[in-house]
Design an enzyme around this catalytic site. Structure first.
Site, PDB file in Angstrom:
ATOM      1  N   PRO A 231      -2.368  -3.003   6.858  1.00 15.11           N
ATOM      2  CA  PRO A 231      -1.525  -1.803   6.785  1.00 15.11           C
ATOM      3  C   PRO A 231      -2.215  -0.523   7.223  1.00 15.11           C
ATOM      4  O   PRO A 231      -1.564   0.378   7.761  1.00 15.11           O
ATOM      5  CB  PRO A 231      -1.124  -1.749   5.305  1.00 15.11           C
ATOM      6  CG  PRO A 231      -1.150  -3.176   4.869  1.00 15.11           C
ATOM      7  CD  PRO A 231      -2.322  -3.777   5.598  1.00 15.11           C
ATOM      8  N   TYR A 232      -3.517  -0.411   7.001  1.00 14.17           N
ATOM      9  CA  TYR A 232      -4.239   0.778   7.451  1.00 14.17           C
ATOM     10  C   TYR A 232      -4.119   0.915   8.964  1.00 14.17           C
ATOM     11  O   TYR A 232      -3.717   1.964   9.495  1.00 14.17           O
ATOM     12  CB  TYR A 232      -5.701   0.687   7.022  1.00 14.17           C
ATOM     13  CG  TYR A 232      -6.591   1.746   7.617  1.00 14.17           C
ATOM     14  CD1 TYR A 232      -6.271   3.096   7.519  1.00 14.17           C
ATOM     15  CD2 TYR A 232      -7.771   1.396   8.281  1.00 14.17           C
ATOM     16  CE1 TYR A 232      -7.083   4.074   8.069  1.00 14.17           C
ATOM     17  CE2 TYR A 232      -8.595   2.362   8.830  1.00 14.17           C
ATOM     18  CZ  TYR A 232      -8.245   3.697   8.725  1.00 14.17           C
ATOM     19  OH  TYR A 232      -9.056   4.659   9.273  1.00 14.17           O
ATOM     20  N   GLY A 233      -4.466  -0.134   9.698  1.00 18.25           N
ATOM     21  CA  GLY A 233      -4.373  -0.092  11.154  1.00 18.25           C
ATOM     22  C   GLY A 233      -2.951   0.072  11.641  1.00 18.25           C
ATOM     23  O   GLY A 233      -2.685   0.791  12.612  1.00 18.25           O
ATOM     24  N   LYS A 236      -1.788   3.736  11.147  1.00 18.94           N
ATOM     25  CA  LYS A 236      -2.408   4.605  12.153  1.00 18.94           C
ATOM     26  C   LYS A 236      -1.760   4.408  13.520  1.00 18.94           C
ATOM     27  O   LYS A 236      -1.531   5.379  14.263  1.00 18.94           O
ATOM     28  CB  LYS A 236      -3.907   4.330  12.235  1.00 18.94           C
ATOM     29  CG  LYS A 236      -4.727   4.946  11.110  1.00 18.94           C
ATOM     30  CD  LYS A 236      -4.869   6.446  11.287  1.00 18.94           C
ATOM     31  CE  LYS A 236      -5.861   7.044  10.313  1.00 18.94           C
ATOM     32  NZ  LYS A 236      -6.031   8.501  10.508  1.00 18.94           N
TER      33      LYS A 236
END
Length: 424
Positions: A231-233, A236
């Site tokens: 989810p972080y990538g 972003k």
């Protein structure tokens, strides 16, 4: 254009917000509401520096029944030729180092941070180094608060935005994905809307190599397909797409910098990496190594030793925070209206986790205990950059590439700040 020469030194992540525990009496609730409203009024009616004192007042208002008074000051006037940069997340690790560099280069800097991941101590250091309130201002606010963001832009004339504010832990993003989509993607949308309404047309965006996921070929170039696996990538990448779509329909000038793994600290020892204790399980490996060397944790946990790499551990491209900041400044000076530029910011070589730990042992002089665990969800085996594009177009290259030397300097700051910025 910036100011007239460098300023002489006098000495040396935004988040959506945390839910507050409910009180047991109506009196406490009423007091809290009244004081919170007062704090908001302070923000909305202040067009000058929201100083450390004002920040502490706002925090105090949320947790006590103290009464305060405020005064109004006119917005400081810029010297001719000085650019005013909004730095979101400027109390954080990377954002504070970037703010320091901008201030040294003569820019006027306004930092906006809600301190959910940043450190007020870093702001205090900057204020001590640059006591002229016309050059440095701090506003305690959350990018998730649209009214507050709109007010900040309305009361200021920004020439550009450096957008660092974000939560940024891969493991945490798999456990709490909605936080990441709100904090990174939604908050970036709020920021873009405020920039559009107020005709702010230059953006330097803090992105990540996590948008690439786990490419089949190394090294990673800017044309490598973006297939994020956590989810972080993903958050972003979504933010990048919003920015690029907006840029296509406007004269917005954008530089997107995709970081690799950031380490190190200010070579002069003024700022450093101060991991939040509650985030140790998700933090950077450098912070974990130093925690283990200081005996704060019993040993260093290596999550995953069975990857298809030269020693079984993950391989990463470790970029010094000072080099990363230099890339931001070069990007700021070269961003052209109506254009979008994208660059990888890394050293071009990968080091394994085991190699990093050995360098940390040499830097600290401590034989750190290492414990091997299962892989961390959302991680990938090998990631390192091809920085040739930024080298040729911005004349940028990494200068701090010796892992042991970088960790030695960072360790020196950490030893002298065992509790982070707690005593600043």
């Amino acid at each position: 254009m910036v100011g007239k020469g460098r300023i002489k030194k006098s000495g040396s992540g935004m988040d959506f917000g945390l839910s507050k525990p409910k009180t047991n009496t109506s009196m406490k609730v009423a007091a809290a509401v009244s004081l919170t409203v007062l704090c908001m009024i302070m923000l909305q009616h202040s067009s000058h520096t929201v100083s450390t004192t004002h920040h502490e007042v706002c925090i105090m208002l949320q947790h006590s029944s103290h009464t305060v008074s405020t005064t109004h000051h006119e917005l400081p006037k810029l010297e001719e030729g000085v650019q005013h940069i909004l730095v979101t997340g400027g109390a954080g690790y990377i954002g504070s180092h970037a703010s320091l560099r901008l201030l040294e280069d003569g820019y006027m800097v306004t930092i906006v941070d809600n301190l959910s991941r940043g450190n007020i101590g870093a702001i205090r250091v900057l204020q001590q180094l640059f006591p002229n309130s016309n050059q440095l201002r701090f506003i305690f606010a959350d990018l998730g608060d649209k009214r507050a963001v709109d007010k900040i832009f309305k009361n200021n004339a920004f020439d550009a935005v450096m957008h660092f504010a974000a939560v940024a832990y891969v493991g945490e993003s798999t456990l709490d994905p909605l936080r990441y989509y709100h904090n990174i993607t939604s908050n970036t949308l709020t920021l873009l809307e405020a920039m559009f309404v107020n005709n702010v047309n230059k953006l330097i965006y803090s992105s990540t190599c996590a948008t690439y996921g786990e490419p089949k070929m190394m090294p990673i170039t800017e044309d490598t397909p973006q297939v994020p696996i956590n989810p972080y990538g993903k958050a972003k990448k979504m933010a990048e797409e919003m920015i690029r779509d907006y840029a296509r329909s406007s004269d917005l000038g954008v530089t997107i910098l995709r970081y690799f793994n950031v380490i190190g600290s200010d070579p002069e020892g003024r700022l450093g990496e101060a991991p939040r204790p509650e985030l140790r399980n998700h933090g950077r490996i450098s912070g974990a190594c130093f925690d283990a060397a200081m005996g704060i944790i019993p040993g260093l946990q290596i999550k995953g030793t069975d990857y298809e790499t030269r020693d079984g551990t993950c391989i990463r491209d470790y970029i010094h925070v000072t080099d990363l900041v230099d890339a931001h400044v070069k990007a700021l000076n070269n961003t052209r209206l109506g254009e979008v530029s994208i660059y990888n910011v890394g050293t071009g070589k990968g080091s394994s986790v085991k190699e990093f730990v050995e360098a940390c042992k040499k830097a600290t002089g401590v034989n750190i205990t290492v414990v091997s665990l299962e892989r961390r969800p959302g991680d990938y085996a090998e990631v390192y950059s091809n920085p040739s594009k930024i080298q040729s177009e911005l004349n940028w290259s990494a200068q701090y590439t010796d892992l042991t030397e970088t960790l030695t300097v960072a360790w020196r700051w950490r030893k002298s700040h065992p509790n982070g910025y707690a005593n600043q």
